[in-house]
Scaffold this motif. Sequence first.
Motif, mmCIF file in Angstrom:
data_model
loop_
_atom_site.group_PDB
_atom_site.id
_atom_site.type_symbol
_atom_site.label_atom_id
_atom_site.label_comp_id
_atom_site.label_asym_id
_atom_site.label_seq_id
_atom_site.Cartn_x
_atom_site.Cartn_y
_atom_site.Cartn_z
ATOM 1 N N UNK A 15 0.814 -1.216 0.000
ATOM 2 C CA UNK A 15 0.000 0.000 0.000
ATOM 3 C C UNK A 15 0.842 1.258 0.000
ATOM 4 N N UNK A 16 1.896 1.282 0.806
ATOM 5 C CA UNK A 16 2.765 2.452 0.853
ATOM 6 C C UNK A 16 3.518 2.643 -0.457
ATOM 7 N N UNK A 17 4.012 1.564 -1.031
ATOM 8 C CA UNK A 17 4.719 1.685 -2.308
ATOM 9 C C UNK A 17 3.781 2.192 -3.399
ATOM 10 N N UNK A 31 4.269 -2.544 -9.985
ATOM 11 C CA UNK A 31 3.392 -3.496 -10.667
ATOM 12 C C UNK A 31 3.123 -4.637 -9.691
ATOM 13 N N UNK A 32 1.861 -4.855 -9.401
ATOM 14 C CA UNK A 32 1.462 -5.893 -8.444
ATOM 15 C C UNK A 32 0.611 -6.924 -9.172
ATOM 16 N N UNK A 33 1.284 -7.852 -9.831
ATOM 17 C CA UNK A 33 0.595 -8.907 -10.577
ATOM 18 C C UNK A 33 1.106 -10.252 -10.076
ATOM 19 N N UNK A 34 0.710 -10.602 -8.869
ATOM 20 C CA UNK A 34 1.230 -11.825 -8.250
ATOM 21 C C UNK A 34 2.520 -11.522 -7.518
ATOM 22 N N UNK A 39 10.084 -0.272 -9.595
ATOM 23 C CA UNK A 39 11.107 0.360 -10.421
ATOM 24 C C UNK A 39 11.197 1.835 -10.042
ATOM 25 N N UNK A 40 12.330 2.244 -9.489
ATOM 26 C CA UNK A 40 12.515 3.656 -9.193
ATOM 27 C C UNK A 40 12.976 3.897 -7.780
ATOM 28 N N UNK A 41 12.736 5.117 -7.330
ATOM 29 C CA UNK A 41 13.195 5.563 -6.016
ATOM 30 C C UNK A 41 12.084 5.431 -4.985
#
Length: 59
Positions: A15-17, A31-34, A39-41
């Motif tokens: 949730x925080x990300x 990306x939360x697909x399983x 990617x990133x800071x």
Amino acid sequence: MSNMLEEKLRDAIVGELKRQAANRPELLRVQDAGDLAVHGRIDLDALVMVIAGAVAGGP
């Protein structure tokens, strides 16, 4: 660690990300697909606060 706590921590972290990515899409993609792909800071201080709150029983 109990499954309930693990689930709470996992939900808090994801949730925080996602919140950070929504606020700074040019710096962070999630990306939360399983499996989770990030990617990133990451604002690590904000993430630590969310984890601490989840462990302490916060919202």
